[in-house]
Design an enzyme around this catalytic site. Structure first.
Site, short mmCIF file in Angstrom:
data_model
loop_
_atom_site.label_atom_id
_atom_site.label_comp_id
_atom_site.label_asym_id
_atom_site.label_seq_id
_atom_site.Cartn_x
_atom_site.Cartn_y
_atom_site.Cartn_z
N GLY A 1 0.81 -1.21 0.00
CA GLY A 1 0.00 0.00 0.00
C GLY A 1 0.84 1.25 0.00
O GLY A 1 2.05 1.22 0.24
N PRO A 2 0.20 2.39 -0.28
CA PRO A 2 0.92 3.67 -0.33
C PRO A 2 1.51 4.03 1.03
O PRO A 2 1.10 3.48 2.07
CB PRO A 2 -0.18 4.67 -0.74
CG PRO A 2 -1.30 3.85 -1.26
CD PRO A 2 -1.22 2.53 -0.57
N GLY B 1 -0.67 2.98 7.35
CA GLY B 1 -0.74 2.23 8.61
C GLY B 1 -0.17 0.84 8.56
O GLY B 1 -0.54 0.00 9.39
N HIS C 1 -7.87 35.31 -11.66
CA HIS C 1 -7.62 33.93 -12.09
C HIS C 1 -8.38 32.93 -11.20
O HIS C 1 -9.10 32.05 -11.71
CB HIS C 1 -6.12 33.66 -12.01
CG HIS C 1 -5.70 32.31 -12.50
ND1 HIS C 1 -5.14 32.10 -13.74
CD2 HIS C 1 -5.76 31.08 -11.91
CE1 HIS C 1 -4.88 30.82 -13.90
NE2 HIS C 1 -5.24 30.18 -12.79
N GLU C 2 -8.24 33.07 -9.89
CA GLU C 2 -8.88 32.12 -8.97
C GLU C 2 -10.40 32.30 -8.96
O GLU C 2 -11.14 31.32 -8.80
CB GLU C 2 -8.32 32.29 -7.55
CG GLU C 2 -6.82 32.06 -7.43
CD GLU C 2 -6.39 30.71 -7.95
OE1 GLU C 2 -7.20 29.75 -7.89
OE2 GLU C 2 -5.25 30.60 -8.46
N HIS D 1 -11.69 30.22 -11.82
CA HIS D 1 -11.77 28.79 -11.47
C HIS D 1 -13.02 28.51 -10.65
O HIS D 1 -13.77 27.56 -10.93
CB HIS D 1 -10.54 28.39 -10.64
CG HIS D 1 -9.29 28.20 -11.43
ND1 HIS D 1 -9.25 27.47 -12.59
CD2 HIS D 1 -8.01 28.63 -11.21
CE1 HIS D 1 -8.00 27.45 -13.07
NE2 HIS D 1 -7.24 28.16 -12.24
N ASP E 1 -2.10 24.71 -14.67
CA ASP E 1 -3.48 24.38 -15.05
C ASP E 1 -3.51 23.70 -16.41
O ASP E 1 -4.26 22.73 -16.63
CB ASP E 1 -4.34 25.64 -15.09
CG ASP E 1 -4.49 26.27 -13.72
OD1 ASP E 1 -4.40 25.55 -12.72
OD2 ASP E 1 -4.68 27.51 -13.66
#
Length: 505
Positions: free
Chosen positions: A110-111, A115, A337-338, A341, A412
């Site tokens: 697993g990544p 755990g 810009h934001e 979005h 982007d």
């Protein structure tokens, strides 16, 4: 600096010192006798188990708080599969009657941060076993035979410690086993890797069911593709347990565990926070809870609020706020810009904007964060095209307000191209079902350009009617630096201007 490297440097310095003494004409025989005397003492102490092998962390009930499976959240399936394998050890006499062979090895896949180490510790508690932990890098050194010797010593130490404590089970945990267990033959100039792996295979083959101390090997890796096939075959690592990123309910469970010792304000909804943290591992969520508590501490508050968790999510994803601040013109462009979005995100999916800010974090001068409605693992062409539209909206809003674009949209565009490529390789473009390896590069480029231009046209047509609204929101964002999703939606809906739903089919 690793212990192995320190040891190698120490040996090199010692040899250089001896060479210097010989060059100066000193008699080194007394020094050699003294060195041999101490080496003999060390060897005897190590053979009696009085010296811990390099890189081995011995964990018993006497020196560590026990970890239970109940302390691990979001991994119900992995825990169930692991417990089944461990029950073969706990109920040895019963499974012996059924002719079941106990497992020799369990591989946790697993990544990072999901755990795997915690699960190994909980497995030792569950089986009442001596727990000895190490990592793959501790076995690899430049001197031939050292790694193989350490593998032999590791298994010997596990048996001796269990016998000394009167236990019948010993558990060895090797983290990052891909360093030790990589495919043989890849390091032609360094046979130490292959010798060490061969010794591990021999030790696993030597594990017997009738031994007074039963040894179980648990290993963890996030690169299973690098492991040698001989390790993965039945009779060695018999059980492969997938420890994946937690789902939404799992994330809520993990947050509940990590906030047990933290005072929370009544406005904190852990399920809402779990919904906004898609893709977070258990380690990310632990860091999130800790950062939220730090924000509360900075403000001199005695309880952690919803806002603290929101800020902590931004920090875990983007990093801490930066001291650098763009000039007035750049800040206005970032705000436009934001806002673009966020506006496009709300048009395509109302209620999707979580946070809008122009405070620099990490490599971003500003950002808009979306709130996923639910964990998504399959994407339709409508969804992918919507995301492309949102990626393009920032630059196209700049063009609408200022008449040109800036370099701030380069990331982007990269994401938009990746999404367009995903559409193609998923068989949802005009090319039909294709393989990325067989499509000519110029053809791939043409189809990607076609997809991007089609979405650009949709975004331009949609944003054109909101030009005045974009300017109003930009001015407010410049003043406040940050807007919540609810505040942004209130501003957009002022003057009874409903958002136009854009078709992306």
């Amino acid at each position: 600096m690793t212990k192995g490297l320190v040891k190698e440097i120490g040996i090199g310095i010692a040899l250089a010192f001896v060479g210097f003494l010989i060059w100066q004409g000193y008699d080194i025989l007394p020094l050699m006798f003294l060195f041999g005397f101490f080496a003999a003492i060390y060897f005897v102490a190590e053979s009696k188990g009085l010296v811990k092998p390099v890189g081995v962390q011995e964990v018993t009930n006497k020196n560590i708080n026990e970890v239970y499976f109940d302390d691990i959240g979001g991994q119900a399936s992995a825990i169930k599969e692991l417990k089944e394998a461990l029950d073969f050890i706990k109920n040895y006499e019963k499974i012996k009657e059924l002719g079941i062979r106990p497992l020799k090895g369990i591989l946790l896949l697993g990544p990072p941060g999901t755990g795997k180490t915690l699960m190994a510790k909980a497995a030792a508690t569950y089986t009442d076993a001596v727990y000895i932990a190490t990592s793959g890098s501790e076995f690899i050194e430049m001197y031939a035979g050292v790694g193989a010797q350490r593998v032999r010593k590791l298994f010997k130490t596990a048996r001796e410690k269990a016998a000394r404590l009167g236990k019948h089970n010993a558990m060895i945990f090797i983290d990052e086993i891909d360093v030790l267990g990589g495919r043989r033959g890849q390091n032609s100039s360094h046979m130490e890797y292959d010798q060490t792996l061969n010794q591990l295979l021999v030790e696993m083959d030597g594990l017997k069911n009738h031994d007074s101390v039963k040894v179980l090997l648990i290993a963890a890796t996030n690169r299973a593709d690098m492991l040698d096939p001989a390790l993965l075959r039945p009779g060695r690592f018999d059980r492969h347990v997938k420890v994946d990123l937690p789902c939404k309910d799992g994330r809520a469970e993990i947050l509940k565990i990590h906030t047990r010792n933290k005072p929370l304000e009544s406005d904190v909804e852990l399920k809402e926070i779990a919904r906004e943290t898609f893709g977070f591992s258990g380690a990310h969520l632990e860091s999130l809870a800790n950062e939220a508590a730090i924000y509360a501490f900075r403000e001199g508050m005695y309880k952690i609020t919803r806002k603290h968790f929101k800020d902590a999510i931004d920090k875990v994803i983007m990093g801490e706020k930066l001291d650098k601040r763009p000039n007035t013109d750049e800040l206005k462009r970032v705000s436009v810009h934001e806002t673009g979005h966020a506006l496009m995100s709300e048009i395509l999916k109302p209620g999707s904007v979580s946070t809008l800010t122009i405070s620099p974090r990490g490599n971003a001068l500003g950002y808009m964060r979306q709130t996923p409605e639910d964990d998504t693992y399959l994407y339709t062409i409508d969804y992918l095209e919507s995301q492309i539209c949102i990626m393009l909206a920032g630059a196209l809003t700049e063009e609408l307000i200022f008449g040109n674009r800036s370099t701030g949209a380069s990331n982007d565009f990269e994401k938009a191209v990746d999404l367009a490529k995903r559409i193609i390789v998923s068989g949802m473009s005009t090319l039909g079902v294709v393989s990325e390896d067989t499509v000519p590069k110029d053809k791939m480029h043409d189809v990607i350009t076609e997809i991007i231009r089609e979405q650009e046209a949709r975004v331009k047509n949609s944003l054109l009617s909101y030009r005045r609204k974009i300017i109003e929101i930009t001015d407010i964002l410049l003043e406040q630096e940050q807007l919540s999703g609810n505040d942004f939606r209130i501003l957009v809906m002022e003057n009874n201007e409903p958002l136009e739903k854009v078709s992306v089919s």
